[in-house]
Enzyme design. Sequence first.
Site, PDB file in Angstrom:
ATOM      1  CB  THR A 213      -0.945   0.030   1.229  1.00 35.65           C
ATOM      2  OG1 THR A 213      -1.444   1.360   1.391  1.00 35.65           O
ATOM      3  CG2 THR A 213      -0.273  -0.381   2.513  1.00 35.65           C
ATOM      4  CG  ASP A 236      -9.136   4.255  -4.965  1.00 37.80           C
ATOM      5  OD1 ASP A 236      -8.202   4.424  -5.774  1.00 37.80           O
ATOM      6  OD2 ASP A 236      -8.965   4.245  -3.739  1.00 37.80           O
ATOM      7  CE  LYS A 237     -10.423   7.071 -12.847  1.00 34.55           C
ATOM      8  NZ  LYS A 237     -11.604   6.285 -12.888  1.00 34.55           N
ATOM      9  CG  ASN A 238      -5.391   9.052  -5.857  1.00 29.70           C
ATOM     10  OD1 ASN A 238      -4.884   7.947  -5.645  1.00 29.70           O
ATOM     11  ND2 ASN A 238      -4.864   9.941  -6.669  1.00 29.70           N
ATOM     12  NE  ARG A 239     -14.540   6.880  -5.596  1.00 22.13           N
ATOM     13  CZ  ARG A 239     -14.413   6.311  -6.783  1.00 22.13           C
ATOM     14  NH1 ARG A 239     -14.030   7.027  -7.821  1.00 22.13           N
ATOM     15  NH2 ARG A 239     -14.651   5.021  -6.946  1.00 22.13           N
ATOM     16  CE1 TYR A 240     -14.638   5.246  -1.054  1.00 25.10           C
ATOM     17  CE2 TYR A 240     -13.844   4.285  -3.105  1.00 25.10           C
ATOM     18  CZ  TYR A 240     -14.872   4.822  -2.346  1.00 25.10           C
ATOM     19  OH  TYR A 240     -16.124   4.918  -2.877  1.00 25.10           O
ATOM     20  CG  LEU A 272       2.578   3.120  -8.657  1.00 21.27           C
ATOM     21  CD1 LEU A 272       3.730   2.157  -8.873  1.00 21.27           C
ATOM     22  CD2 LEU A 272       2.793   4.393  -9.478  1.00 21.27           C
TER      23      LEU A 272
HETATM   24  C1  LIG Z   1      -5.076   2.081  -7.293  1.00 17.11           C
HETATM   25  S1  LIG Z   1      -4.233   1.444  -5.929  1.00 17.11           S
HETATM   26  C2  LIG Z   1      -5.511   1.449  -4.714  1.00 17.11           C
HETATM   27  C3  LIG Z   1      -5.483   2.601  -3.815  1.00 17.11           C
HETATM   28  C4  LIG Z   1      -6.359   2.418  -2.610  1.00 17.11           C
HETATM   29  N1  LIG Z   1      -6.888   3.679  -2.182  1.00 17.11           N
HETATM   30  C5  LIG Z   1      -5.613   1.777  -1.436  1.00 17.11           C
HETATM   31  O1  LIG Z   1      -6.058   1.984  -0.319  1.00 17.11           O
HETATM   32  O2  LIG Z   1      -4.627   1.040  -1.687  1.00 17.11           O
HETATM   33  C6  LIG Z   1      -4.055  -0.260  -6.273  1.00 17.11           C
HETATM   34  C7  LIG Z   1      -3.125  -1.028  -5.395  1.00 17.11           C
HETATM   35  O3  LIG Z   1      -1.800  -0.968  -5.896  1.00 17.11           O
HETATM   36  C8  LIG Z   1      -0.874  -1.048  -4.818  1.00 17.11           C
HETATM   37  N2  LIG Z   1      -0.082   0.187  -4.812  1.00 17.11           N
HETATM   38  C9  LIG Z   1      -0.284   1.317  -5.528  1.00 17.11           C
HETATM   39  N3  LIG Z   1       0.682   2.215  -5.303  1.00 17.11           N
HETATM   40  C10 LIG Z   1       1.526   1.655  -4.414  1.00 17.11           C
HETATM   41  C11 LIG Z   1       2.728   2.082  -3.759  1.00 17.11           C
HETATM   42  N4  LIG Z   1       3.258   3.269  -4.006  1.00 17.11           N
HETATM   43  N5  LIG Z   1       3.324   1.234  -2.896  1.00 17.11           N
HETATM   44  C12 LIG Z   1       2.797   0.015  -2.653  1.00 17.11           C
HETATM   45  N6  LIG Z   1       1.676  -0.442  -3.234  1.00 17.11           N
HETATM   46  C13 LIG Z   1       1.042   0.352  -4.096  1.00 17.11           C
HETATM   47  C14 LIG Z   1      -1.672  -1.191  -3.555  1.00 17.11           C
HETATM   48  O4  LIG Z   1      -1.759  -2.554  -3.231  1.00 17.11           O
HETATM   49  C15 LIG Z   1      -3.007  -0.619  -3.963  1.00 17.11           C
HETATM   50  O5  LIG Z   1      -4.047  -1.135  -3.184  1.00 17.11           O
END
Ligand SMILES: C[S@@+](CC[C@H](N)C(=O)[O-])C[C@H]1O[C@@H](n2cnc3c(N)ncnc32)[C@H](O)[C@@H]1O
Length: 320
Positions: A213, A236-240, A272
Amino acid sequence: MENATSETKNNDQKDSTIKRIELPPVPEGMSKNQWKKIWKRKQWELNKEEYRQKRKVKRQRVKENRQRLIQSYVERGEEIPSEYIREPKVNVNQVDSGMKLIIDCSFDELMNDREIVSLSTQLTRAYAANKRANKYSEIKIIGFNKRLKERFENGLSNSNHKNWNHFKFIEEPVEGQEQEKGNENENENKNEGLMTSDEYLRQLDLKRTVYLTADTEEELETLEADMTYIIGGIVDKNRYKDLCLNRAKQFGIPTKKLPIDKYIKLNGRQVLTTAHVVQLMLSYADTRDWAKSMETVLPQRKIDLVGTLNKQEMEGTAGE
Ligand SMILES: C[S@@+](CC[C@H](N)C(=O)[O-])C[C@H]1O[C@@H](n2cnc3c(N)ncnc32)[C@H](O)[C@@H]1O
């Protein structure tokens, strides 16, 4: 041959659609190399659509030529030369990375229909990347239910997802459906049967599992074989914010973020997409090089080139 060369030259000369602008003076505080790179990117951005069109026309021409050639061999009853036989889109030399990936898709109600479609596309990208990777991973999709399942069964029914190699969809039981274990279930989750994502997370070995995460402090430095990495399957376009962080906490699963900040500078937040994270993990498992993996996997528009070059120069992390 000469004709072909002069034809290409003429085509290039005729191509007035590509806009070229001379390199302006180097801005203060920037090296010429940095400026050249940035300028090249700007020129590319300016001509993006034209290049896309050119590529499309070229691809079509190459395809037609190839088909004509193959047809001529077939008509003459001759063997088709190996250079015209296309490589399969599967990497036949790939080996097991030992790393296991779980994509946690338990967030149906938090997405709209378009986002569900986008997530399904990302899963097909993740599958394609795993098929081509030098080091593949066993990937499991948990929380596979509701609109995502429907999307694969209807909209993407040709994708044959139940038979994807190294990729298992763990279906959730729908209410009233008895829990199946063993081989009776005709889908690919032969060993797990139907299982909710919560049940799946609960049975993991917490010492060998990390939930990825962007919302945590600790960085993932490297990848270890035999570890399971969980990636949130959500658009989620950073909503959550903190959604996956809290989910990991709920199950006592340690969390880590990708070491993005150490290697590159991104435009915008460091969150990402699910597919990019899968691709990054596969790329790093093969190359053991975060900088290289990030630069190849992440879209150019997401990378702040000046910031990245400065960072790498200052920290000496390029290609580390
Ligand atoms: C679009 S993101 C979801 C964002 C969501 N709000 C959350 O709480 O994670 C999709 C997933 O990619 C992983 N991810 C995205 N960016 C990351 C980062 N900088 N470091 C680690 N994991 C990442 C995470 O597992 C995340 O849940």
